[in-house]
Write an enzyme that holds these catalytic residues in place. Structure first.
Site, PDB file in Angstrom:
ATOM      1  CD  GLU A   1      -3.068  -0.965   0.489  1.00  0.00           C
ATOM      2  OE1 GLU A   1      -3.207   0.106  -0.137  1.00  0.00           O
ATOM      3  OE2 GLU A   1      -3.875  -1.917   0.424  1.00  0.00           O
TER       4      GLU A   1
ATOM      5  CG  ASP B   1     -19.026  -8.054  -2.793  1.00  0.00           C
ATOM      6  OD1 ASP B   1     -20.032  -7.689  -2.158  1.00  0.00           O
ATOM      7  OD2 ASP B   1     -17.861  -7.865  -2.384  1.00  0.00           O
TER       8      ASP B   1
END
Length: 286
Positions: free
Chosen positions: A201, A226
């Site tokens: 990240e 989803d």
């Protein structure tokens, strides 16, 4: 569960009631995959019988024949039969279509047509794994498009970017795929399956390794559903979804980055590039 093999009656394929009931029961979760597997099993048995008939029609010398040589010959015939099973346009394809009609399962017509175009794509320098990924998720993406209005090509491309065209999928602890090709994390409100993996990240502008919890699904179709639900029901993606059907790849990618879908500062540029590649391949398939 194993099935009693289908039987050929005249020029048509038929199954007894118990076999069809067993197929219905085990195919409840993934009917298309189960039907194809059953068709392959039948073709393998059929090819073994063909090999056996060919052996029976061949004169034997009798000099070196014994129980051991006979067993070896049968094993070799089984290997030959297996290699000749499941080829495009073979018997298993015909059986699959017949079983799909009997089971009321819609055939993969779009995928079949697309597969026939693969040799042409190879001439256009499209990598096989790119072709396979697009074909594999085409149906699920089109279903998600119907519910969100986001072009299927955009969603396939985002799944490709997040998973490295399927080569870097998020895995469960046992090594199986989580089917999470969109890299969606398991937030506090998620009540489904999860898997915890190490990822990278951008934190304060620096790329760092962190351990995060991601959502896990039973199938790729569930992942696309989803994803469609996430973008369609989340207020921060409202503008992205509204403009997706009429906007460009660059506009869609920039909208996702602005809404905070990913921490990579170059996410929009990378995603737009993948979308354009996907669109180019899909045009070649048309």
């Amino acid at each position: 569960m194993r099935f009693n093999p289908p039987t050929l009656s005249g020029n048509s394929l038929s199954t007894d009631t118990r076999s069809l009931d067993a197929l219905r029961a085990s195919a409840a979760r993934d009917p298309k995959a189960q039907i194809k597997e059953t068709a392959k099993q039948f073709e393998a048995l059929f090819m073994q019988e063909v090999m056996k008939s060919m052996r029976a029609a061949t004169l034997s010398s009798g000099m070196l024949d014994n129980a051991g040589s006979q067993m070896g010959t049968e094993m070799l015939d089984q290997q030959f039969a297996t290699k000749m099973t499941g080829l495009p346009g073979g018997l298993s394809d015909a059986i699959t279509r017949q079983l799909q009609r009997q089971m009321g399962v819609s055939p993969d017509t779009d995928k079949t047509a697309a597969t026939q175009a693969l040799p042409q794509l190879a001439k256009k320098n499209v990598a096989p794994h790119v072709q396979d990924f697009i074909l594999k998720h085409d149906g699920a993406a089109k279903e998600a498009q119907a519910s969100t209005g986001i072009p299927a090509s955009f969603m396939i491309a985002q799944a490709a970017h997040e998973s490295g065209w399927g080569k870097r999928e998020i895995l469960n602890k046992d090594g199986s795929t989580s089917h999470n090709v969109f890299g969606i994390k398991a937030t506090a409100g998620w009540t489904g399956k999860t898997t915890e993996v190490q990822t990278t990240e951008y934190i304060d502008g620096r790329l760092q390794k962190v351990t995060a919890k991601f959502r896990a699904y039973d199938s790729y179709a569930d992942a696309f559903k989803d994803y469609a639900k996430l973008l369609g029901s989340n207020e921060r993606y409202k503008d992205v979804v509204a403009k997706a059907g009429t906007g460009s790849a660059e506009t869609f990618a920039q909208g996702l980055q602005k809404a905070g879908y990913a921490t990579d500062p170059d996410y929009a540029v990378k995603l737009a590039r993948t979308i354009n590649t996907t669109v180019r391949v899909q045009r070649a398939l048309a």
